[in-house]
Scaffold this motif. Sequence first.
Motif, PDB file in Angstrom:
ATOM      1  N   ILE A 202      18.624 -31.658 -27.392  1.00 42.20           N
ATOM      2  CA  ILE A 202      17.505 -31.314 -26.861  1.00 42.20           C
ATOM      3  C   ILE A 202      17.396 -29.924 -26.566  1.00 42.20           C
ATOM      4  O   ILE A 202      18.200 -29.181 -25.931  1.00 42.20           O
ATOM      5  CB  ILE A 202      17.593 -31.798 -25.243  1.00 42.20           C
ATOM      6  N   ASN A 203      16.212 -29.315 -27.187  1.00 40.89           N
ATOM      7  CA  ASN A 203      16.027 -27.925 -27.453  1.00 40.89           C
ATOM      8  C   ASN A 203      14.708 -27.522 -26.610  1.00 40.89           C
ATOM      9  O   ASN A 203      13.538 -27.861 -27.160  1.00 40.89           O
ATOM     10  CB  ASN A 203      16.168 -27.208 -28.819  1.00 40.89           C
ATOM     11  N   ILE A 204      14.672 -26.846 -25.570  1.00 45.89           N
ATOM     12  CA  ILE A 204      13.654 -26.518 -24.837  1.00 45.89           C
ATOM     13  C   ILE A 204      12.498 -25.839 -25.711  1.00 45.89           C
ATOM     14  O   ILE A 204      11.247 -25.980 -25.692  1.00 45.89           O
ATOM     15  CB  ILE A 204      13.785 -25.893 -23.654  1.00 45.89           C
ATOM     16  N   LYS A 205      12.903 -24.929 -26.570  1.00 45.82           N
ATOM     17  CA  LYS A 205      12.121 -24.051 -27.442  1.00 45.82           C
ATOM     18  C   LYS A 205      11.264 -24.913 -28.398  1.00 45.82           C
ATOM     19  O   LYS A 205      10.326 -24.425 -28.736  1.00 45.82           O
ATOM     20  CB  LYS A 205      12.750 -23.021 -28.243  1.00 45.82           C
ATOM     21  N   THR A 206      11.838 -25.923 -28.942  1.00 39.80           N
ATOM     22  CA  THR A 206      11.063 -26.785 -29.760  1.00 39.80           C
ATOM     23  C   THR A 206      10.264 -28.042 -28.986  1.00 39.80           C
ATOM     24  O   THR A 206       9.370 -28.483 -29.627  1.00 39.80           O
ATOM     25  CB  THR A 206      12.016 -27.407 -30.805  1.00 39.80           C
ATOM     26  N   MET A 207      10.621 -28.182 -27.855  1.00 35.35           N
ATOM     27  CA  MET A 207       9.785 -29.072 -27.051  1.00 35.35           C
ATOM     28  C   MET A 207       8.650 -28.555 -26.521  1.00 35.35           C
ATOM     29  O   MET A 207       7.655 -29.165 -26.322  1.00 35.35           O
ATOM     30  CB  MET A 207      10.820 -29.664 -25.894  1.00 35.35           C
ATOM     31  N   ILE A 208       8.737 -27.238 -26.297  1.00 37.50           N
ATOM     32  CA  ILE A 208       7.542 -26.505 -25.679  1.00 37.50           C
ATOM     33  C   ILE A 208       7.191 -25.434 -26.887  1.00 37.50           C
ATOM     34  O   ILE A 208       7.720 -24.318 -26.937  1.00 37.50           O
ATOM     35  CB  ILE A 208       8.008 -25.791 -24.351  1.00 37.50           C
ATOM     36  N   GLN A 209       5.815 -25.846 -27.422  1.00 35.89           N
ATOM     37  CA  GLN A 209       5.389 -24.746 -28.412  1.00 35.89           C
ATOM     38  C   GLN A 209       4.749 -23.620 -28.041  1.00 35.89           C
ATOM     39  O   GLN A 209       3.551 -23.604 -28.068  1.00 35.89           O
ATOM     40  CB  GLN A 209       4.550 -25.647 -29.495  1.00 35.89           C
ATOM     41  N   LEU A 210       5.401 -22.874 -27.255  1.00 38.99           N
ATOM     42  CA  LEU A 210       4.732 -21.506 -26.763  1.00 38.99           C
ATOM     43  C   LEU A 210       5.585 -20.408 -27.513  1.00 38.99           C
ATOM     44  O   LEU A 210       6.920 -20.421 -27.655  1.00 38.99           O
ATOM     45  CB  LEU A 210       4.995 -21.466 -25.117  1.00 38.99           C
ATOM     46  N   PRO A 211       4.996 -19.331 -27.695  1.00 39.45           N
ATOM     47  CA  PRO A 211       5.796 -18.015 -28.199  1.00 39.45           C
ATOM     48  C   PRO A 211       6.619 -17.533 -26.935  1.00 39.45           C
ATOM     49  O   PRO A 211       6.573 -17.880 -25.804  1.00 39.45           O
ATOM     50  CB  PRO A 211       4.669 -16.892 -28.368  1.00 39.45           C
ATOM     51  N   LEU A 212       7.826 -16.994 -27.688  1.00 40.02           N
ATOM     52  CA  LEU A 212       8.979 -16.547 -26.860  1.00 40.02           C
ATOM     53  C   LEU A 212       8.932 -15.219 -26.557  1.00 40.02           C
ATOM     54  O   LEU A 212       8.829 -14.208 -27.609  1.00 40.02           O
ATOM     55  CB  LEU A 212      10.164 -17.078 -27.313  1.00 40.02           C
ATOM     56  N   ILE A 213       9.224 -14.818 -25.446  1.00 42.03           N
ATOM     57  CA  ILE A 213       9.364 -13.083 -24.938  1.00 42.03           C
ATOM     58  C   ILE A 213      10.853 -13.109 -24.628  1.00 42.03           C
ATOM     59  O   ILE A 213      11.258 -13.803 -23.606  1.00 42.03           O
ATOM     60  CB  ILE A 213       8.531 -12.603 -23.958  1.00 42.03           C
ATOM     61  N   ARG A 214      11.664 -12.321 -25.525  1.00 39.38           N
ATOM     62  CA  ARG A 214      13.019 -12.388 -25.082  1.00 39.38           C
ATOM     63  C   ARG A 214      13.421 -11.175 -24.195  1.00 39.38           C
ATOM     64  O   ARG A 214      12.887  -9.926 -24.683  1.00 39.38           O
ATOM     65  CB  ARG A 214      13.867 -12.321 -26.216  1.00 39.38           C
ATOM     66  N   ILE A 215      14.064 -11.129 -23.197  1.00 39.49           N
ATOM     67  CA  ILE A 215      14.421  -9.903 -22.219  1.00 39.49           C
ATOM     68  C   ILE A 215      15.935  -9.805 -22.731  1.00 39.49           C
ATOM     69  O   ILE A 215      16.716 -10.707 -22.548  1.00 39.49           O
ATOM     70  CB  ILE A 215      14.135 -10.283 -20.786  1.00 39.49           C
TER      71      ILE A 215
END
Length: 273
Positions: A202-215
Motif C-alpha cells: 500500500i503506497n499512498i503516493k501511487t493510490m493518490i495521483q496528485l503531484p508531490l511537494i516535498r518539505i
Amino acid sequence: MFRLIYKEMGKSSFQVIDEFKRKNNIQKIGHTGTLDPLAQGLLLIATNEDTKLIPYLTNKDKEYNVELKLGFNSATFDSEGPICFFSDYIPSEEEVNKVINSFVGKIKQIPPSFSSKKINGKRAYELARKNIKFNLKENEVEIYSINNIYYHYPIIKFKTKVSNGTYIRSLVNDIGKKLTTGAYMTFLERTMVNGIKEDSEINIKTMIQLPLIRITEQSELKRWFFGLNKSYIAKDEHYLLSFNDEIIGVIKIQNNKVIKTNLFGKKIQNFLT
C-alpha cells in the motif's frame, strides 16, 4: 495509515471495522466502501488523520469472485431473499458464456431495491422492507473483464473486475434476465479494492495521483504549520505535502496562491517536537 482488512461472511462491514478500531485503540477510522453482510473479502481502511486522504483516492476499481444460481429470482438479488422459482430452462454452456461476456464494457444498471442508495434522505432498503414503492435511477458502470467462467447447472461462477459503483447483485440479476432463467447471487468475495490486492504494497503516493511537494527543512515545515506560506509558484492543482517521506497534508494552489490547506496537525507536531 491505510490498511487492508478481511471481512468474513455474516458480519457487517461496520462490525468488522469497529472491532479493528477497538482492538488497536484507534481514535478515528474511515473506509473506502463497505460489503454486504452476506459478502466477504477486502476492506480498505484509513486511520486517524489519513482518513482525510480518502476523498483523493483515484483508483476505485474492484475485483470479485462471484457465484450465482439459475432458475430462481430473489427480491434482494441474493440468498437473503425472499426467493421464488422462476424457470426450469437449462441454457447451454455456449449460451451462458455468450450472455455473460455480453456484459463486458460500459453498461447501464439499476441498483438493487435492497441497497444503501438514498431516496429523499432514506436508505432504499428501509423503504423496500416497508413495501414502499420507489424508483432508483439507472447508472452507467463499466465491467472491465469477466473470466474464469465455470458452469454446471444451476451454478455459475466467475471472476470480474469492475468500476466503482457497480452492483454485482444487479449484474447477476441482469444475467438471469438475459438468460431467461432468473438468477440470484449465492456467493461474493472481493479480492481487490481501490486497485489493491491482499499481497499488494500500500503506497499512498501511487493510490493518490496528485503531484508531490516535498518539505525538507523543519523551518519550512513550521511555516506550513503556522499558515505562513500564503504563496507558492506552481500550476493550479491539488498537491500532496510530505516531510520525511510521510504525507502530512493536501493543499490547493490557484494563481500561485495557497487557497486551501488540509494539514495533518498531529503528524506535523510529532515532527516538530
